[in-house]
Scaffold this motif. Structure first.
Motif, PDB file in Angstrom:
ATOM      1  N   LYS A  19     -17.905  -1.118  13.594  1.00 57.17           N
ATOM      2  CA  LYS A  19     -16.644  -1.522  13.667  1.00 57.17           C
ATOM      3  C   LYS A  19     -16.532  -3.071  13.798  1.00 57.17           C
ATOM      4  N   ASN A  20     -17.802  -3.906  14.310  1.00 55.43           N
ATOM      5  CA  ASN A  20     -17.732  -5.351  14.473  1.00 55.43           C
ATOM      6  C   ASN A  20     -18.366  -6.016  13.459  1.00 55.43           C
ATOM      7  N   ILE A  21     -18.442  -5.571  12.234  1.00 55.35           N
ATOM      8  CA  ILE A  21     -19.090  -6.230  11.137  1.00 55.35           C
ATOM      9  C   ILE A  21     -18.048  -6.269   9.991  1.00 55.35           C
ATOM     10  N   PRO A  22     -18.183  -7.262   9.148  1.00 57.25           N
ATOM     11  CA  PRO A  22     -17.378  -7.344   7.912  1.00 57.25           C
ATOM     12  C   PRO A  22     -17.804  -6.467   7.031  1.00 57.25           C
ATOM     13  N   GLU A  23     -16.714  -5.887   6.240  1.00 52.32           N
ATOM     14  CA  GLU A  23     -17.025  -4.677   5.051  1.00 52.32           C
ATOM     15  C   GLU A  23     -17.888  -5.185   3.980  1.00 52.32           C
ATOM     16  N   ASP A  24     -18.053  -6.837   3.656  1.00 49.47           N
ATOM     17  CA  ASP A  24     -18.844  -7.244   2.680  1.00 49.47           C
ATOM     18  C   ASP A  24     -20.282  -7.437   3.100  1.00 49.47           C
ATOM     19  N   VAL A  25     -20.538  -7.319   4.270  1.00 48.62           N
ATOM     20  CA  VAL A  25     -21.937  -7.393   4.992  1.00 48.62           C
ATOM     21  C   VAL A  25     -22.675  -5.937   4.476  1.00 48.62           C
ATOM     22  N   VAL A  26     -23.860  -6.133   3.788  1.00 49.27           N
ATOM     23  CA  VAL A  26     -24.390  -4.691   3.646  1.00 49.27           C
ATOM     24  C   VAL A  26     -25.348  -4.295   4.595  1.00 49.27           C
ATOM     25  N   ILE A  27     -25.060  -3.087   5.038  1.00 52.77           N
ATOM     26  CA  ILE A  27     -25.866  -2.487   6.445  1.00 52.77           C
ATOM     27  C   ILE A  27     -26.838  -1.588   5.806  1.00 52.77           C
ATOM     28  N   VAL A  28     -28.068  -1.808   6.143  1.00 57.63           N
ATOM     29  CA  VAL A  28     -29.285  -1.087   5.496  1.00 57.63           C
ATOM     30  C   VAL A  28     -29.738  -0.206   6.602  1.00 57.63           C
ATOM     31  N   PHE A  29     -29.710   1.343   6.322  1.00 60.21           N
ATOM     32  CA  PHE A  29     -30.550   2.260   7.282  1.00 60.21           C
ATOM     33  C   PHE A  29     -31.880   2.647   6.721  1.00 60.21           C
ATOM     34  N   ASP A  30     -32.905   2.039   7.313  1.00 56.33           N
ATOM     35  CA  ASP A  30     -34.069   2.656   6.848  1.00 56.33           C
ATOM     36  C   ASP A  30     -34.563   3.690   7.862  1.00 56.33           C
ATOM     37  N   GLU A  31     -34.272   4.866   6.786  1.00 56.28           N
ATOM     38  CA  GLU A  31     -34.636   6.228   7.467  1.00 56.28           C
ATOM     39  C   GLU A  31     -35.952   7.081   6.924  1.00 56.28           C
ATOM     40  N   ALA A  32     -36.906   6.253   7.074  1.00 54.84           N
ATOM     41  CA  ALA A  32     -38.200   6.560   6.591  1.00 54.84           C
ATOM     42  C   ALA A  32     -38.463   8.029   7.257  1.00 54.84           C
ATOM     43  N   TYR A  33     -38.268   7.939   8.530  1.00 55.97           N
ATOM     44  CA  TYR A  33     -38.372   9.144   9.420  1.00 55.97           C
ATOM     45  C   TYR A  33     -37.342  10.277   9.543  1.00 55.97           C
ATOM     46  N   TYR A  34     -36.417  10.116   8.717  1.00 59.65           N
ATOM     47  CA  TYR A  34     -35.101  11.328   8.652  1.00 59.65           C
ATOM     48  C   TYR A  34     -35.450  12.609   9.112  1.00 59.65           C
ATOM     49  N   GLU A  35     -36.296  13.467   8.460  1.00 61.64           N
ATOM     50  CA  GLU A  35     -36.592  14.615   8.685  1.00 61.64           C
ATOM     51  C   GLU A  35     -36.941  15.072  10.064  1.00 61.64           C
ATOM     52  N   TYR A  36     -37.880  13.950  10.905  1.00 61.85           N
ATOM     53  CA  TYR A  36     -38.160  14.305  12.225  1.00 61.85           C
ATOM     54  C   TYR A  36     -36.856  13.941  13.138  1.00 61.85           C
ATOM     55  N   ALA A  37     -36.347  12.642  12.610  1.00 62.14           N
ATOM     56  CA  ALA A  37     -35.070  12.081  13.602  1.00 62.14           C
ATOM     57  C   ALA A  37     -33.959  13.092  13.795  1.00 62.14           C
ATOM     58  N   ILE A  38     -33.659  13.990  12.711  1.00 61.23           N
ATOM     59  CA  ILE A  38     -32.294  14.695  12.666  1.00 61.23           C
ATOM     60  C   ILE A  38     -32.456  15.723  13.386  1.00 61.23           C
ATOM     61  N   LYS A  39     -33.638  15.983  13.998  1.00 55.81           N
ATOM     62  CA  LYS A  39     -33.737  17.029  15.235  1.00 55.81           C
ATOM     63  C   LYS A  39     -32.904  16.503  16.598  1.00 55.81           C
ATOM     64  N   ASN A  40     -32.566  15.184  16.463  1.00 58.45           N
ATOM     65  CA  ASN A  40     -31.968  14.627  17.622  1.00 58.45           C
ATOM     66  C   ASN A  40     -30.430  14.556  17.350  1.00 58.45           C
ATOM     67  N   PRO A  41     -29.574  15.502  18.020  1.00 59.09           N
ATOM     68  CA  PRO A  41     -28.061  15.492  17.675  1.00 59.09           C
ATOM     69  C   PRO A  41     -27.509  14.429  17.911  1.00 59.09           C
ATOM     70  N   GLN A  42     -27.936  13.258  18.413  1.00 61.99           N
ATOM     71  CA  GLN A  42     -27.258  11.618  18.474  1.00 61.99           C
ATOM     72  C   GLN A  42     -27.443  11.031  17.030  1.00 61.99           C
ATOM     73  N   TYR A  43     -28.413  11.747  16.434  1.00 61.45           N
ATOM     74  CA  TYR A  43     -28.784  10.834  15.090  1.00 61.45           C
ATOM     75  C   TYR A  43     -27.827  10.599  14.239  1.00 61.45           C
ATOM     76  N   PRO A  44     -27.466   9.442  13.843  1.00 55.45           N
ATOM     77  CA  PRO A  44     -26.049   9.276  12.867  1.00 55.45           C
ATOM     78  C   PRO A  44     -26.246   9.982  11.673  1.00 55.45           C
ATOM     79  N   ASN A  45     -25.073  10.254  11.038  1.00 55.28           N
ATOM     80  CA  ASN A  45     -25.047  10.863   9.885  1.00 55.28           C
ATOM     81  C   ASN A  45     -24.551   9.646   8.810  1.00 55.28           C
TER      82      ASN A  45
END
Ligand SMILES: *Cc1c(COP(=O)(O)O)cnc(C)c1O
Length: 367
Positions: A182-208
């Motif tokens: 909500k607080n960053i401009p649209e033209d800034v690129v956000i990178v989600f490094d989800e190398a551990y995605y399959e483990y983290a997804i067990k946490n219901p708070q993990y973002p989609n």
């Protein structure tokens, strides 16, 4: 000419990455024949049997160049994630994606915001392109998004969010990510490094993050086959992002970046859900053993959402690293991230994890 002038200045001032010690090297150095390597977040169950069979089959064809677009694998991934294949680029490990991101976006003087400590390759690649990494210290061991937001200015190109954060292992939650977005401009690129995605997804708070990508095209998701799929030695990763970004990144990638064996093994791994399931269950069992020990011994640790755990052992991590290695166990010492009394341990088989705990106990009792 002195070497300051000979070499590209951004390269000359970089530091080399310190990888986990290879098992072969430690065996030779110490004359040990059994080594427990819990330093590089590899899969203790090994690769999927289906991947190994696919590699065997494909071995006959390695005189032929691979598909530079990895079309079949991208098709599989597109189906899995309900994306179009031109929103996917397959790479020589996730690390190639990080390099491509820097090459695609960073002009000299551009800024990239990230946490510290976090995965070291963000800094290396941004510096290489003449950019400036803006490193924000963790707050309560987490990304300090308020400070991220304060640092945004006209030079900001990229924001790296390592989620879960390596080496700490915790996640940024859905709510926290939404506050940042909500607080960053649209033209800034956000990178989600989800190398551990399959483990983290067990946490219901993990973002989609895929949902975020659909609403916000300047979003890049990094995933890899190195961790849960156990293909670290083969080198395959990928990115999910907008087709516009894929198009630019594709211009600078190595043409034949993903070899034939890697492409077929990755495809086979995607078919082997049981292997992924077993890997993730073992991971949380192994983490459970370590957490129990840490709690019993009053060691501060970070609750992990990945296949490693970060713990404060209240002694010099360099010394602990040496002493554990002499006992045949390799871990990652925290001094590498300026956290001198912490160590990072990858989850092993239950036997390897118990062996680590037993050796750690010996080291701590001697202190
Ligand atoms: C392991 C890892 C990667 C990617 O590793 P590759 O083997 O290059 O796919 C990316 N980011 C983080 C945080 C990692 O730990």
């Amino acid at each position: 000419m002195n070497s300051n002038d000979l070499f590209k200045k951004e390269v000359h001032s970089l530091k080399r990455y310190v990888p986990g010690k290879p098992i072969e090297e430690v065996k030779k150095e110490l004359g040990l024949d059994e080594i427990t390597k819990l330093a590089s977040n590899e899969n203790p169950l090994g690769p999927s049997k289906k991947a190994v069979a696919a590699i065997r089959n494909e071995a006959e064809n390695i005189h032929i160049y691979p598909d530079s677009l990895a079309a079949a694998l991208r098709e599989d991934l597109a189906k899995k994630y309900d994306l179009s294949p031109d929103e996917i680029l397959v790479s020589n490990g996730g690390e190639e994606i990080i390099k491509l991101i820097a090459q695609t976006f960073i002009n000299p003087g551009d800024e990239a915001i990230m946490a510290t400590p976090t995965f070291g390759l963000y800094t290396t690649n941004v510096l290489h392109m003449g950019g400036t990494p803006i490193q924000i210290p963790l707050k309560n061991y987490k990304h300090d998004f308020e400070a991220f937001i304060e640092k945004i200015n006209d030079r900001t190109k990229l924001i790296f969010v390592c989620n879960p954060n390596n080496p700490v292992g915790n996640i940024m939650t859905q709510d926290e990510i939404h506050h940042l977005l909500k607080n960053i401009p649209e033209d800034v690129v956000i990178v989600f490094d989800e190398a551990y995605y399959e483990y983290a997804i067990k946490n219901p708070q993990y973002p989609n993050s895929l949902k975020i990508l659909k609403e916000r095209p300047n979003t890049i998701i990094i995933r890899t086959f190195s961790k849960v799929a156990g293909l670290a030695g083969l080198r395959t990763g990928y990115t999910l992002t907008s087709s516009k970004i894929i198009n630019e990144m594709s211009k600078v990638k190595n043409v034949f970046n993903v070899n034939r064996l890697a492409q077929v093994a990755a495809r086979a791994s995607l078919q082997d859900e049981e292997h992924i399931h077993n890997t993730v269950s073992l991971n949380y069992e192994s983490l459970g053993l370590m957490e129990k020990y840490f709690e019993e011994n009053h060691l501060e640790y970070i609750k992990s959402n990945a296949n490693f755990v970060f713990v404060n052992i209240n002694m010099d991590s360099k010394v602990a690293f040496q002493e554990l290695m002499a006992k045949g166990v390799i871990i990652r010492p925290g001094y590498l991230w300026n956290m001198d009394s912490w160590i990072r341990i990858s989850t092993g088989t239950l036997e390897q994890t118990e062996n680590f705990l037993c050796k750690l106990d010996e080291v701590l009792k001697l202190e």
